[in-house]
Design a protein around this motif. Structure first.
Motif: not given
Length: 79
Positions: A20-30, A34-44, A51-57
């Motif tokens: 999709x065209x909406x700005x976002x970034x994927x995060x991989x961990x063992x 997760x995927x985070x939207x970057x616009x209109x504001x940063x959010x999961x 875990x919630x701790x890993x998501x927050x990190x």
């Protein structure tokens, strides 16, 4: 294609080339991903296995590197 933007600790930050065209970034961990939207504001957008701790990190790392991620997005997906 999923170009890596950078790695930090156990996290890998990347894009999928044909998504999709909406700005976002994927995060991989063992433990999961997760995927985070970057616009209109940063959010999961989604997460699986982290875990919630890993998501927050991961979100804090995205916030610190937001300019770098945005630049990589604009370079990889020119308008």
């Amino acid at each position: 294609m999923a170009p890596t933007i950078f790695r930090e600790g156990s996290f890998r930050f990347f894009f999928f080339s044909r998504e999709e065209s909406r700005m976002h970034v994927h995060v991989n961990h063992p433990d999961g991903e997760a995927k985070f939207w970057l616009t209109p504001e940063l959010g999961l957008a989604t997460s699986t296995g982290l875990s919630s701790k890993q998501i927050k990190e991961a979100q804090n790392i995205v916030a610190v590197h937001l300019e770098e991620i945005t630049h990589a997005w604009n370079t990889h997906f020119p308008s």
